[in-house]
Design a protein around this motif. Structure first.
Motif, short mmCIF file in Angstrom:
data_model
loop_
_atom_site.label_atom_id
_atom_site.label_comp_id
_atom_site.label_asym_id
_atom_site.label_seq_id
_atom_site.Cartn_x
_atom_site.Cartn_y
_atom_site.Cartn_z
N LEU A 115 -9.76 -8.24 -6.74
CA LEU A 115 -9.38 -6.90 -7.25
C LEU A 115 -7.92 -6.75 -6.87
O LEU A 115 -7.22 -6.94 -5.76
N LYS A 116 -7.32 -6.25 -8.14
CA LYS A 116 -5.94 -5.97 -8.17
C LYS A 116 -5.62 -4.63 -7.30
O LYS A 116 -6.38 -3.68 -7.60
N LYS A 117 -4.79 -4.62 -6.23
CA LYS A 117 -4.57 -3.56 -5.30
C LYS A 117 -3.31 -3.73 -4.95
O LYS A 117 -2.70 -4.46 -4.44
N SER A 118 -2.83 -2.35 -4.67
CA SER A 118 -1.35 -2.23 -3.76
C SER A 118 -1.70 -1.83 -2.41
O SER A 118 -2.68 -1.25 -2.24
N VAL A 119 -1.13 -2.56 -1.39
CA VAL A 119 -1.11 -1.81 -0.08
C VAL A 119 -1.25 -0.59 -0.12
O VAL A 119 -1.68 0.11 1.12
N GLU A 120 -0.53 0.19 -0.72
CA GLU A 120 -0.27 1.58 -0.73
C GLU A 120 -1.58 2.55 -1.07
O GLU A 120 -1.80 3.57 -0.83
N TYR B 228 4.57 4.58 3.44
CA TYR B 228 4.90 4.24 4.94
C TYR B 228 3.74 3.62 5.50
O TYR B 228 4.05 3.11 6.81
N ILE B 229 2.73 3.15 4.69
CA ILE B 229 1.59 2.15 5.39
C ILE B 229 2.22 1.18 5.54
O ILE B 229 3.26 0.42 5.05
N PRO B 230 1.78 0.27 6.67
CA PRO B 230 2.25 -1.27 6.83
C PRO B 230 2.37 -1.92 5.83
O PRO B 230 1.46 -2.20 5.18
N GLY B 231 3.64 -2.56 5.23
CA GLY B 231 3.64 -3.29 4.03
C GLY B 231 3.88 -2.60 2.95
O GLY B 231 4.20 -3.39 1.72
#
Length: 863
Positions: free
Chosen positions: A779-784, A820-823
């Motif tokens: 699944l395409k996701k951003s870490v945010e 600001y989540i890690p990554g």
């Protein structure tokens, strides 16, 4: 499957029959009855332990019939949502016990299953099973154990699921499979020197010296010249007592009547004896100048010499007066005196004169030169980003004849030289330096502030072993060689050994430096062949006379190898130039792998295959000449290794006070953590985390090195520091989650941000994370967009990104702001990801998600 069931019951029944036979002996006396009851309890306890072990380890479908399994499945006793027949009965009970917090009926299902099995396993015995102080009629034959004398009891701790958490769900772990990192390799160049010139036509008739370390027990000197008669001592005495390996010294010399001269210090002489005092100016009062004596050289009529180097305690005062003349007048010495307070002695030497060779002026000297070559290894997939070669000569005003880094050549140059990126190669890079004598200097070679700083990107980061010192190829045209090795290992030193391969060498000496003098720890003056191995026991026998392994482990230390060279009173003497002038041949030290030093040590950090070495170099700055500093950030989850600073220094011989110190400060509050005497051989300071106040995670650490002596200063422009630490590319199984990943995905095509340089400027990238089959689409996701509070894979990714250098403090300060989540874009990680595994398994097999429950079984017959 049924066959296994019958076999297990047969085994248990056999045990029961054996037990019945063992307890069938009847006592006829009261004493025998007591012994018999004790024996029965022990045997019943053994039977109870065997039954519990069966309940804990044997799968349910091997203990009951298939038809009963099917019945339990159909009526809900075995709920396949949470358990299955392959689980042992106690593991099923532990699962149901957790469920019973919200669903009390599951406790009854567990009792039903265990009670059915207990009836078969206990045979003709009575029993009671208690789980966390709970029992019921299914688990209890009766309560007659209270009156029984043969009760055998066994207790077992069994893993059970966390209370108030769903026992069905997922935990995930994440770990790196491939990364890209930007590395900086700082290679400090050790100090290598040779004599400045050598005699081309030595002739017999001169002399040399055998040098012995003199242990001085007492020293006193005092004299006075009359006013107006400065060249004649009116009264005085010189007193020295000491011992050296060749004998003792007991001097008690009356200086009355000795002549005095003032050229280059103060020299007293009489009848072939001489006493020279080397002076350093301190202060003036009126027409009188006060000096401290830095060195005393006493010579016997035979030519033997006694030398003492002082820090303080012996002083000379010289009084002058104005003498008029027809030209107007000038200052002349009127009188002088010497006196002793408490002499602080640095070093004593007794020099025994021996026959040697001389050199006439027309023969002396040919200018010497020295060649140095060594390799720097980089990963095979290196992509260069940066390169600087900083090299300085021993003598001010001198330059290198030739400097080479692979195919790049500089001539008649020194200083900070930019290395073209095209000249930085994967795998082996070769540095070559050649320098010749300058302006009649007595030494030639490398000065402090010499190093190589290389920046590159690699997918195979590697940390060199600090315990292996790869010695250089060194060639001296006509004199001996001095080779200072500043050594550091991040751990507790346990041993030192070295191997030297050479040609043209007659003598080998090894010295340990405590900062102000060189202490001889090994000497071989009769070399046979071209190879010399020096064992740990040999080195330790000499080294531990001057230091301890604990001291060697706190910071870097110096071992000086001298090939046809030796330390005299306060300077290095080179064969071919200063002694053994007939040894004017070429000398070669063949570098690694033929010559090396190996330090054995217990490391402070034990790596794993998931540890990623990170190396950052830093320039140093200065507010004044007696200090220099830099700052660095250590990520919150980083594993600190060591800090290494290659330094440039300047000091004024004779003026520095060796009772002064160098101090090291570090950490968020720049706390002083180490202090040591002024080190005139300093080219490096290195340390690991020897104090909780330094190398602090999640903080900006501020390093400072400072001298307490105005005549001992630093050169920040030619100094460079490197910080070594590890990032852990592995996040273990974490908490239990109901869901593995968002939208039931097998994994993510994840967008994240990274910053290889650590300067805060993130770069956007993507990586496949998860455990998808080739036929599955992540699944395409951003870490945010991750939700680590709900999904096991999201939680594992965030925990991994914290390990990889993201700032946990920054994240918590901006909760609610996904950047600001890690990554995330405002909190990048320190490496570029190429591949991540994100594996999940069911709760049933995750030991970190469980806590123990207590199961007790009572077995008896009587009552």
């Amino acid at each position: 499957m049924r066959r296994g069931f019958v076999f297990t019951l047969d085994a248990i029944l056999s045990l029961v029959l054996v037990s019945l036979v063992l307890v069938s002996v009847v006592a006829v006396t009261e004493n025998s009855s007591s012994i018999y009851a004790t024996q029965l309890r022990a045997e019943n306890k053994q039977l109870a332990e065997g039954i519990l072990q069966t309940l804990r380890t044997v799968p349910l479908d091997q203990l009951v019939s298939p038809s009963l399994i099917n019945t339990w499945i159909s009526n809900g006793t075995l709920n396949l949502t949470y358990v299955d027949p392959k689980m042992p009965p106690l593991q099923i009970a532990a699962t149901y016990w957790a469920l019973s917090v919200k669903h009390p009926e599951f406790k009854g299902y567990a009792s039903l299953i265990l009670g059915e099995i207990l009836r078969d396993l206990a045979g003709g015995y009575k029993y009671q099973l208690i789980i966390n102080n709970y029992t019921d009629p299914f688990l209890t034959f009766d309560n007659s154990y209270e009156n029984a004398s043969d009760v055998g009891t066994a207790t077992m701790m069994v893993s059970g699921y966390l209370f108030n958490q769903s026992p069905r769900g997922y935990v995930a772990k994440a770990y790196l499979t491939k990364v890209l990192t930007e590395q900086r390799k700082l290679v400090g160049i050790q100090r290598v020197l040779a004599g400045g010139g050598y005699c081309t036509n030595p002739r017999p008739g001169g002399h040399d010296y055998n040098f012995y370390t003199l242990s001085v027990n007492s020293l006193s000197i005092q004299y006075q010249t009359p006013s107006g008669k400065p060249t004649q001592v009116s009264s005085g005495r010189f007193r020295v007592m000491g011992r050296y390996s060749g004998g003792t010294v007991d001097l008690n010399v009356d200086l009355g009547g000795w002549s005095v001269s003032y050229k280059g210090g103060v020299t007293l002489s009489k009848d072939g004896y001489s006493l020279k005092l080397y002076l350093s100016y301190l202060s003036s009062v009126g027409n009188t100048r006060k000096y401290k004596v830095t060195k005393i050289l006493f010579e016997y009529p035979s030519g033997d010499q006694l030398g003492i180097v002082l820090n303080s305690g012996v002083y000379v005062e010289i009084t002058r007066k104005w003498k008029r003349s027809w030209l107007g007048g000038h200052w002349v010495i009127s009188s002088s005196k010497a006196y002793t307070r408490t002499a602080r002695i640095i070093r004593g030497v007794y020099a025994e004169i021996i026959p040697g060779y001389s050199c006439r002026d027309e023969d002396y000297y040919n200018n010497n030169n020295i060649d140095i070559k060594f390799d720097i290894d980089l990963p095979s997939d290196t992509r260069p980003r940066y390169g600087v070669l900083s090299v300085y000569t021993r003598q001010d005003g001198n330059v290198f004849d030739v400097i080479k880094f692979n195919n790049k050549t500089w001539k008649n140059s020194e200083g900070n030289l930019t290395i073209p990126l095209s000249s930085i190669w994967p795998e082996t890079n070769t540095v070559y330096l050649k320098v010749s004598r300058y302006d009649d200097s007595r030494e030639v070679g490398l000065g402090s502030g010499s190093w190589v700083d290389l920046g590159y990107v690699t997918s195979t980061p590697h940390a060199d072993d600090p315990g292996l010192i790869k010695l250089y190829d060194v060639t001296s045209k006509g004199t001996g060689i001095y080779y200072l090795n500043s050594i550091f290992v991040p751990g507790n030193v346990t041993g030192i050994e070295m191997n030297l391969t050479f040609s043209g060498v007659h003598e080998v000496r090894v010295y340990y430096s405590n900062g102000t003098v060189l202490n001889l720890i090994y000497e071989n003056t009769s070399i046979i062949g071209n190879n010399l191995y020096i064992s740990n026991s040999t080195i330790m026998r000499g080294l531990l006379r001057y230091t301890t392994l604990e001291s060697l482990s706190r910071k870097n230390f110096n071992l000086v190898i001298m090939l046809d060279a030796e330390y005299g009173l306060d300077s290095v003497l080179y064969a071919g130039q200063d002694y053994h002038r007939e040894w004017n041949n070429k000398r070669i030290l063949y570098g690694y792998p033929y010559s090396w030093i190996r330090i054995s040590y217990n490391p402070t950090v034990t790596g794993s295959r998931f540890y990623i070495p990170i190396e950052e170099t830093h320039d140093l700055e200065s507010l004044d000449d007696t200090e220099m500093h830099f700052s660095y950030y250590l990520p919150g989850k980083a594993i600190p290794w060591y800090v290494d600073v290659w330094t440039g220094i300047i000091y004024t011989p004779g003026l520095i006070d060796t009772s002064n110190n160098i101090t090291l400060s570090e950490g968020p509050d720049q706390t002083e953590f180490l202090s040591f005497p002024l080190d005139v051989y300093l080219i490096r300071v290195a340390y690991t985390k020897i104090s909780k106040d330094i190398m602090v995670n999640g903080s900006i650490n501020k390093f400072k090195i400072e001298s307490t002596d105005d005549y001992y200063t630093f050169r920040p422009a030619v100094s460079r520091a490197i910080v070594h630490y590890f990032l852990n590319g592995y996040a273990p199984y974490g908490k239990v989650f109901t869901y593995y990943a968002q939208d039931n995905a097998c994994g993510y095509n994840l967008t994240y941000w990274y910053d290889l340089t650590g300067n805060g400027d993130g770069t956007r990238d993507s990586v496949i994370v998860g455990n998808c089959k080739p036929s599955d689409t992540p699944l395409k996701k951003s870490v945010e967009d991750l939700d680590p509070s709900k999904y096991a894979l999201d939680d594992a990714i965030v925990r991994l990104f914290l390990q990889l250098g993201a700032d946990e403090r920054l994240w918590k300060e901006h909760l609610g702001d996904s950047r600001y989540i890690p990554g995330g874009s405002k909190n990048p990680i320190r490496i570029r990801l190429v591949g991540i595994e994100g594996k999940a398994i069911g709760i049933r097999n995750v030991p970190t998600s469980i806590e123990p429950i207590t199961v007790t079984l009572r077995i008896w017959r009587g009552g």
